[in-house]
Design an enzyme around this catalytic site. Structure first.
Site, PDB file in Angstrom:
ATOM      1  N   HIS A  83       0.859  -1.189   0.000  1.00  0.00           N
ATOM      2  CA  HIS A  83       0.000   0.000   0.000  1.00  0.00           C
ATOM      3  C   HIS A  83       0.891   1.234   0.000  1.00  0.00           C
ATOM      4  O   HIS A  83       1.843   1.319   0.775  1.00  0.00           O
ATOM      5  CB  HIS A  83      -0.893   0.009   1.245  1.00  0.00           C
ATOM      6  CG  HIS A  83      -1.726   1.248   1.343  1.00  0.00           C
ATOM      7  ND1 HIS A  83      -2.917   1.390   0.661  1.00  0.00           N
ATOM      8  CD2 HIS A  83      -1.517   2.423   1.991  1.00  0.00           C
ATOM      9  CE1 HIS A  83      -3.410   2.593   0.904  1.00  0.00           C
ATOM     10  NE2 HIS A  83      -2.580   3.239   1.711  1.00  0.00           N
ATOM     11  N   ASP A 162     -15.230   2.289   6.918  1.00  0.00           N
ATOM     12  CA  ASP A 162     -14.157   3.218   6.540  1.00  0.00           C
ATOM     13  C   ASP A 162     -14.595   4.148   5.414  1.00  0.00           C
ATOM     14  O   ASP A 162     -14.300   5.335   5.430  1.00  0.00           O
ATOM     15  CB  ASP A 162     -12.888   2.467   6.133  1.00  0.00           C
ATOM     16  CG  ASP A 162     -11.835   3.457   5.657  1.00  0.00           C
ATOM     17  OD1 ASP A 162     -11.396   4.266   6.487  1.00  0.00           O
ATOM     18  OD2 ASP A 162     -11.506   3.462   4.462  1.00  0.00           O
ATOM     19  N   ARG A 169     -14.788  12.500   7.068  1.00  0.00           N
ATOM     20  CA  ARG A 169     -13.546  13.197   7.442  1.00  0.00           C
ATOM     21  C   ARG A 169     -13.139  14.196   6.372  1.00  0.00           C
ATOM     22  O   ARG A 169     -12.654  15.293   6.670  1.00  0.00           O
ATOM     23  CB  ARG A 169     -12.406  12.173   7.650  1.00  0.00           C
ATOM     24  CG  ARG A 169     -12.546  11.400   8.940  1.00  0.00           C
ATOM     25  CD  ARG A 169     -11.623  10.191   8.953  1.00  0.00           C
ATOM     26  NE  ARG A 169     -10.237  10.555   8.739  1.00  0.00           N
ATOM     27  CZ  ARG A 169      -9.331   9.783   8.132  1.00  0.00           C
ATOM     28  NH1 ARG A 169      -9.657   8.583   7.686  1.00  0.00           N
ATOM     29  NH2 ARG A 169      -8.103  10.189   7.990  1.00  0.00           N
ATOM     30  N   SER A 184      -7.748   3.771   9.164  1.00  0.00           N
ATOM     31  CA  SER A 184      -8.406   3.735   7.861  1.00  0.00           C
ATOM     32  C   SER A 184      -7.637   2.830   6.890  1.00  0.00           C
ATOM     33  O   SER A 184      -8.225   1.975   6.207  1.00  0.00           O
ATOM     34  CB  SER A 184      -8.489   5.170   7.318  1.00  0.00           C
ATOM     35  OG  SER A 184      -8.827   5.184   5.973  1.00  0.00           O
ATOM     36  N   LYS A 188      -8.626  -1.642   6.048  1.00  0.00           N
ATOM     37  CA  LYS A 188      -8.870  -2.149   4.688  1.00  0.00           C
ATOM     38  C   LYS A 188      -7.851  -3.235   4.346  1.00  0.00           C
ATOM     39  O   LYS A 188      -8.198  -4.282   3.811  1.00  0.00           O
ATOM     40  CB  LYS A 188      -8.752  -0.993   3.680  1.00  0.00           C
ATOM     41  CG  LYS A 188      -9.938  -0.050   3.747  1.00  0.00           C
ATOM     42  CD  LYS A 188      -9.811   1.106   2.775  1.00  0.00           C
ATOM     43  CE  LYS A 188      -8.761   2.085   3.175  1.00  0.00           C
ATOM     44  NZ  LYS A 188      -8.977   3.472   2.884  1.00  0.00           N
TER      45      LYS A 188
HETATM   46  N1  URA Z   1      -5.742   6.840   2.729  1.00  0.00           N
HETATM   47  C1  URA Z   1      -6.706   6.134   3.364  1.00  0.00           C
HETATM   48  O1  URA Z   1      -7.109   5.064   2.925  1.00  0.00           O
HETATM   49  N2  URA Z   1      -7.216   6.629   4.488  1.00  0.00           N
HETATM   50  C2  URA Z   1      -6.803   7.807   5.021  1.00  0.00           C
HETATM   51  O2  URA Z   1      -7.296   8.191   6.059  1.00  0.00           O
HETATM   52  C3  URA Z   1      -5.803   8.524   4.352  1.00  0.00           C
HETATM   53  C4  URA Z   1      -5.284   8.019   3.204  1.00  0.00           C
END
Ligand code: URA
Length: 438
Positions: A83, A162, A169, A184, A188
């Site tokens: 990621h 999320d 947010r 967050s 995932k």
């Molecule tokens: N990427 C995400 O998936 N979540 C965040 O809060 C910030 C960047």
């Protein structure tokens, strides 16, 4: 029964929240018994007062438990994903997924779309005619079984809280909070049924985290959450002051990725891709040394196996495989391509990633709201890189555009984006730090 305002009050007053309080609040928000305004108040209290590591791990688990995990139990090879927190010209996933698969790692990669100046892997892949990012979970696993990797979008079932919370947010100025970002991202990724995870946490002008200290704090937090969940997580902190590679823009980055897999490797894009892929191998096969893993990545690239796996992935996801042979014949092209020449001779000292990210956004290659449509054809190609020697009038980059007015605006943003000087600069490694699981 929970009283949401008591939980908000506790966080407002800097008291730690318990696992039960966090779980009940997140589940209540997910099930719509807690309204947006109370979730927004709690997010702002977390933004202002932070969370301990334990609270962050509870928040991650709570968000994960609003959905289902991907069932990867049928995959025979170690399962690992990468990621990135997002950068300019960051097409690493397109190259790394197939290379890691070529080295015996199963990669069920779930990626995102671009927002703001940073591009998104899904937008890039969708510039390949026919390419489907919306595979079901069963289809994803089948593609990984058959090909070794897939690159798809988030499904509705993985950590659904999320998606809802991120949207909230975004409009309540609570995105840049280390505990909220950690939870967050990790909820995932931990829902993907991974054996291990590699993070590319970017720091610098073109990154979400400008300050390396903040990037380090985020990286350490995510590595620790992984350990708490018994999943080895490694993080590389990589410099994002200059764009990665020579192209920025969706179709242009696909073309660059294919050419890269065909063997045209160079510069910062190779360094970061090679290091991240090697780290996926060492996490998946702990008996392999980092040097051995790097050699495997080199072999996967130079043997052409990486490109073959990319081709199979494109076919398995309904895309046109001709992109692997002649990308220009298949990908969208802009109506004008303008050369921008150097006004003097010299060494390239600096290429401002943020300015290039903004310019591509203005050209229509990015989006400012999640519902915006993007233009896959526009962007920048043949961009010079720091350290290169340039003669007067030599092109610094090519600007691909579909609108005269946007061209002017982009050129204006790029007026001072490249700095030349008389002496060759010292080129530093793009990798600032490695944080490995303990
Ligand atoms: N990427 C995400 O998936 N979540 C965040 O809060 C910030 C960047």
């Amino acid at each position: 029964m929970i009283i949401p305002q008591w939980i908000i009050e506790k966080k407002r007053d800097k008291q730690p929240l318990s696992r039960d309080e966090i779980t009940s609040f997140i589940h209540g928000y997910h099930q719509e018994t807690i309204p947006d305004y109370q979730m927004a108040a709690l997010a702002m209290a977390i933004y202002l007062n932070g969370m301990s590591f334990e609270e962050t791990a509870f928040l991650t688990e709570a968000m994960m438990s609003t959905g289902q995990n991907l069932d990867t139990s049928s995959l025979k090879l170690p399962v690992c994903d990468k990621h990135s927190t997002g950068g300019i010209g960051d097409k690493v996933s397109l190259i790394l997924g197939p290379l890691a698969a070529a080295c015996g790692v199963a990669v069920p990669m779930i990626s995102g779309r671009g927002l703001g100046i940073t591009g998104g892997t899904l937008d890039k892949l969708e510039s390949i005619p026919g390419y489907r990012c919306d595979l079901s979970e069963a289809e994803m696993v089948k593609v990984v079984e058959k090909v070794g990797c897939c690159i798809v979008g988030q499904t509705e079932r993985l950590a659904p809280a999320d998606k809802k919370l991120y949207g909230l947010r975004d409009v309540t100025a609570t995105v840049p909070s280390i505990p909220l970002i950690t939870a967050s991202i990790m909820c995932k990724k931990m829902s993907e049924g991974l054996g291990s995870l590699v993070l590319d946490v970017k720091a610098g002008r073109g990154a979400f985290m400008k300050d390396p200290d903040q990037a380090r704090e985020l990286a350490k937090n995510m590595v620790r959450v992984g350990a708490q969940m018994n999943t080895p997580v490694a993080a590389l902190i990589s410099r994002m002051d200059h764009p990665l590679g020579r192209c920025i823009g969706n179709a242009l980055e696909v073309k660059e990725s294919v050419e890269f897999l065909q063997g045209k490797v160079e510069g910062n894009l190779w360094e970061v891709t090679r290091e991240l892929t090697a780290t996926m191998i060492t996490l998946s096969y702990p008996e392999t040394s980092h040097a051995q893993a790097l050699a495997q990545v080199d072999e996967a690239l130079h043997s052409g196996l990486g490109l073959e796996i990319f081709r199979k992935m494109v076919v398995a996801q309904a895309g046109d495989p001709a992109v692997c042979d002649d990308p220009e014949a298949v990908l969208a092209k802009a109506s004008t391509v303008q050369e921008v020449p150097a006004s003097e001779a010299g060494y390239v000292l600096d290429v401002d990633a943020e300015a290039f990210g903004r310019a591509v956004l203005v050209l229509g290659g990015g989006r400012t709201r999640s519902e915006d449509k993007i233009d896959p054809a526009v962007g920048i190609s043949a961009l010079v890189q720091p350290g290169e020697k340039i003669s007067k009038d030599q092109p610094l980059y090519l600007l691909h555009s579909n609108h005269a007015e946007r061209t002017e605006k982009a050129l204006d943003l790029l007026k001072n984006a490249i700095t030349l000087g008389p002496d060759a600069p010292k080129i530093e490694s793009v990798i600032l730090e490695r944080i490995l699981p303990s």
